[in-house]
Design a protein around this motif. Structure first.
Motif, short mmCIF file in Angstrom:
data_model
loop_
_atom_site.label_atom_id
_atom_site.label_comp_id
_atom_site.label_asym_id
_atom_site.label_seq_id
_atom_site.Cartn_x
_atom_site.Cartn_y
_atom_site.Cartn_z
N UNK A 161 0.84 -1.20 0.00
CA UNK A 161 0.00 0.00 0.00
C UNK A 161 0.87 1.25 0.00
N UNK A 162 1.97 1.23 0.77
CA UNK A 162 2.85 2.39 0.86
C UNK A 162 3.52 2.68 -0.48
N UNK A 163 3.98 1.62 -1.17
CA UNK A 163 4.68 1.86 -2.45
C UNK A 163 3.70 2.04 -3.62
N UNK A 182 -0.70 -1.90 -3.97
CA UNK A 182 -1.73 -2.78 -3.41
C UNK A 182 -3.05 -2.68 -4.17
N UNK A 183 -3.61 -3.86 -4.52
CA UNK A 183 -4.89 -3.90 -5.24
C UNK A 183 -5.98 -4.45 -4.33
N UNK A 184 -7.22 -4.02 -4.58
CA UNK A 184 -8.37 -4.54 -3.83
C UNK A 184 -8.95 -5.77 -4.53
N UNK A 185 -10.11 -6.25 -4.05
CA UNK A 185 -10.72 -7.46 -4.63
C UNK A 185 -11.07 -7.29 -6.10
N UNK A 186 -11.30 -6.05 -6.53
CA UNK A 186 -11.65 -5.79 -7.94
C UNK A 186 -10.43 -5.47 -8.78
N UNK A 187 -9.26 -5.75 -8.22
CA UNK A 187 -7.99 -5.54 -8.92
C UNK A 187 -7.72 -4.06 -9.23
N UNK A 188 -8.28 -3.18 -8.40
CA UNK A 188 -8.02 -1.74 -8.55
C UNK A 188 -6.96 -1.33 -7.54
N UNK A 189 -6.05 -0.43 -7.96
CA UNK A 189 -5.00 0.04 -7.06
C UNK A 189 -5.62 0.88 -5.94
N UNK A 190 -5.24 0.55 -4.73
CA UNK A 190 -5.72 1.30 -3.55
C UNK A 190 -4.90 2.58 -3.42
N UNK A 191 -5.55 3.64 -2.94
CA UNK A 191 -4.86 4.92 -2.69
C UNK A 191 -3.61 4.68 -1.85
N UNK A 192 -2.42 5.16 -2.32
CA UNK A 192 -1.19 4.90 -1.55
C UNK A 192 -1.26 5.47 -0.14
#
Length: 367
Positions: free
Chosen positions: A92-94, A97-107
């Motif tokens: 997540x810091x770098x 990190x992706x969520x269940x829908x394969x979308x990048x989570x806000x860093x």
């Protein structure tokens, strides 16, 4: 078999290896999809931003990070058994990190800490805000830091993997045994996990169990659903194997279900939906509340002993009940004044003694 033979047997079934790996390598594994951190797990692990920041602080200060436990699957991909919070925080810091829908989570944006107050507002790398980004040297410091990997090899007994997951995660950030079970189920049979999750959203079921917010957050509704599936048609002699550990028994039976290629999803779903349709239409949120004969009303909150008798009794007989005009409320009132129920549902009765008596009693009451 003596103690030493038991030890030798189990040691043979657990094969492990150890590596020292840089955080840069852990990031590459994730980018190349060679490690599975199961995004479905993220809701069960509740690290706050300050907990995440402390991990990054520890890495920057050179404080050793405990090893990550992984299990090697048949396809060579590593399943994370313990260390999900640590890896998720790093990813997540770098900004990977992706969520269940394969979308990048806000860093992740860091907070100040006791030793590094200037971490406040810092990000990994933000070209539009270099002032609040780590320097190249600081990023390299993190990427070169080491976190060990303990690998449970694929030759290991697969049950050892789930046993290990349970032991490492119980009492950590995961609050309840059912949350651990959910993770085990995701690792073993994702189809069954998503099927269970969808069943748990059934409005009639939710209305009948009428749980408050806290037990819902802790996945108690999923545990009740699992109890329904495990105990609905189980043989009485099997129930006597509960001994002192109902939680372990449920986990064991869930793993058996997950491994069963002939598990009848449509039959179990029909039994579940019909049971709660019958209860919803006749009793609603009174279904599992205590009945007071003197006041002739249902009082208080959800009682698991009532659930074991009523939901499982109807579930066992659901096909016969579907076509009859049985007065369920009247039968439930009878249960509350019967000595079989009152003797075995008191607060001093443990699950080991209660379940083998109440489940058959419920089956008889709704015949």
């Amino acid at each position: 078999m003596g103690l030493q033979e038991e030890i030798d047997k189990m040691r043979q079934e657990i094969r492990a290896d150890n590596y020292s790996m840089s955080i840069g390598e852990w990031i590459s594994l994730y980018e190349n999809e060679e490690i599975d951190i199961h995004p479905e797990f993220q809701r069960f692990f509740r690290w706050s931003t300050i907990q995440k920041t402390r991990l990054i602080e520890s890495i920057l200060l050179g404080i050793p990070i405990p090893p990550i436990f992984v299990s090697q699957r048949e396809d060579g991909v590593w399943d994370v058994v313990d260390g999900l919070q640590r890896l998720s925080t790093i990813y997540e810091f770098v900004g990977k990190l992706k969520n269940e829908d394969q979308e990048i989570i806000e860093p992740l944006m860091l907070e100040e800490t006791k030793y590094l107050p200037n971490l406040k507002g810092k990000k990994w790398e933000d070209s539009s805000d270099p002032q609040n980004s780590l320097t190249t040297a600081q990023r390299l410091l993190i990427k070169r830091a080491k976190i060990g990997a303990t690998i449970l090899l694929k030759e290991s007994d697969e049950i050892a993997k789930y046993e290990l997951f349970q032991r490492l995660n119980t009492g950590g950030s995961i609050a309840t045994p059912q949350e651990v079970r959910n993770c085990i189920l995701v690792m073993f049979n994702q189809e069954m996990f998503h099927w269970l999750k969808n069943l748990g959203q059934n409005e009639m079921f939710r209305e009948c169990i009428a749980l408050s917010e806290r037990p819902l957050e802790e996945q108690y509704d999923m545990e009740l659903l699992l109890r329904f599936l495990v105990f609905r048609t189980i043989e009485e002699k099997e129930m006597r194997k509960i001994r002192n550990d109902l939680s372990g028994f449920l986990t064991e039976k869930m793993v058996e279900m997950a491994k069963n290629e002939n598990f009848n999803y449509s039959e179990e779903e029909a039994a579940f939906k019909k049971t709660f349709e019958i209860l919803y239409e006749q009793m609603g949120s009174d279904s599992f509340r205590r009945y007071s004969p003197t006041k002739n009303k249902f009082l208080g909150g959800f009682l698991v002993s009532a659930y074991e008798v009523i939901a499982l009794g109807i579930g066992y007989n659901y096909e016969n009940l579907s076509n009859s005009h049985i007065d369920v409320t009247e039968r439930v009132k009878q249960i509350w004044i019967s000595p079989e129920y009152t003797n075995w549902s008191g607060s001093g009765t443990n699950a080991q003694r209660r379940v083998p008596r109440l489940v058959p009693f419920g089956r008889q009451m709704f015949q």
